[in-house]
Design an enzyme around this catalytic site. Sequence first.
Site, PDB file in Angstrom:
ATOM      1  CE  LYS A 140       9.421  -7.347   3.230  1.00  0.00           C
ATOM      2  NZ  LYS A 140       8.187  -6.919   2.667  1.00  0.00           N
ATOM      3  CE  LYS A 190       8.191  -3.592   2.923  1.00  0.00           C
ATOM      4  NZ  LYS A 190       6.840  -3.916   2.437  1.00  0.00           N
TER       5      LYS A 190
HETATM    6  C1  PBG Z   1       4.314  -5.003   0.134  1.00  0.00           C
HETATM    7  C2  PBG Z   1       5.375  -6.009   0.399  1.00  0.00           C
HETATM    8  C3  PBG Z   1       6.611  -6.203  -0.265  1.00  0.00           C
HETATM    9  C4  PBG Z   1       7.167  -7.339   0.322  1.00  0.00           C
HETATM   10  C5  PBG Z   1       6.297  -7.768   1.315  1.00  0.00           C
HETATM   11  N1  PBG Z   1       5.216  -6.922   1.362  1.00  0.00           N
HETATM   12  C6  PBG Z   1       7.207  -5.478  -1.401  1.00  0.00           C
HETATM   13  C7  PBG Z   1       7.826  -4.154  -1.181  1.00  0.00           C
HETATM   14  O1  PBG Z   1       7.700  -3.562  -0.114  1.00  0.00           O
HETATM   15  O2  PBG Z   1       8.437  -3.647  -2.122  1.00  0.00           O
HETATM   16  C8  PBG Z   1       8.472  -7.983  -0.059  1.00  0.00           C
HETATM   17  C9  PBG Z   1       8.562  -9.430   0.296  1.00  0.00           C
HETATM   18  C10 PBG Z   1       9.683 -10.161  -0.347  1.00  0.00           C
HETATM   19  O3  PBG Z   1      10.548  -9.596  -1.043  1.00  0.00           O
HETATM   20  O4  PBG Z   1       9.724 -11.383  -0.147  1.00  0.00           O
HETATM   21  N2  PBG Z   1       4.560  -3.732   0.596  1.00  0.00           N
END
Ligand code: PBG
Length: 337
Positions: A261, A208
């Site tokens: 992601k 991520k």
């Molecule tokens: C929580 C999380 C996030 C997203 C999914 N889980 C936010 C982040 O990490 O800032 C983002 C999902 C999206 O933008 O659709 N950690």
Amino acid sequence: MSHYPVLRPRRLRMNQNLRRMVRETTLSVDNLIAPLFVRHGQGVERPIVSMPGHNQLSVDMAVREAETLAEMGIPAVLLFGIPQVKDATGSENYDPEGIVPQAIRAIKAAVPEMIVISDMCCCEYTDHGHCGILNAIDSPGYDSHLPEGYLLNDQTLEILGHASTVHAEAGVDIIAPSGMMDGMVGAIRQALDAAGFAHTTIMSYSAKFASGFYGPFRDAAESPPSFGDRSQYQMDPPNSREALKEVSLDVEEGADILMVKPALAYLDIIQRIKDEFALPLAAYQVSGEFSMVKAAAAQGWIDEDRVALESLYAIRRAGADMIITYFAKDAVRWLKG
Ligand code: PBG
């Protein structure tokens, strides 16, 4: 005539049926996971302004939505919670009466076959909006060797492990840790197994990235960090080998499903992971990827369905087995023609 080509790839593009027959990549409802945002209340359907067509839903409305998704054939939902109160440890995340455990129970009761996944992170629940416990002079886990405000990894793991058992107790099928803490998969696996949830599956947000594409999600989950950003825990976008390292750690720690992601800007990462690891791979087409298409389409600059489907096919072509997408319902309609 000899200067004309004998080999003519265009022959196979002659018409729709020929193109269907030679199409290398498939996209079906089986591949789609729909995110849902749940909040307290009854009959609440609160539009998420930056994500047209999406709402924060109270549990009763989330159940209705899950029923609709099930009727459409969508196999899974991913839950995010907006808590009543936020605090330093994000305690609503591990409260059995918290919004996500409530939603898990209600959805599993109404639509038992729906696979319910819960996003396992602290950021929606903490008052500072970071994905774990922060180093603070007056807090129990204070570490004088680390700066104030630094996100404490191992203390956060305790919380993630505990919260996962609470979600499992509520009946969740899959825990999806998204905080990029070191050792999060191992800690959650241990906690689940110790609590008798050896069957609960882990889908790890393995690679991520600290991405600007999460912008609209701030609106959706009301979880922006109150200071700084997430660069000390999420991956640096220019890195690719490091994604393989993150994935191999998750595999060793017992992840069942891997994830990359965001999706479209990281197709190379999806492809590398798919090539090197045998586990099922998910990709998250995040909020910004969705909202950019929506916004440009609203201006009449692009065709929404063409661009969205083209992106989803690209993510599949790169190697994702499943795609978490805000286009899930639209895609099912478009695919039916
Ligand atoms: C929580 C999380 C996030 C997203 C999914 N889980 C936010 C982040 O990490 O800032 C983002 C999902 C999206 O933008 O659709 N950690």
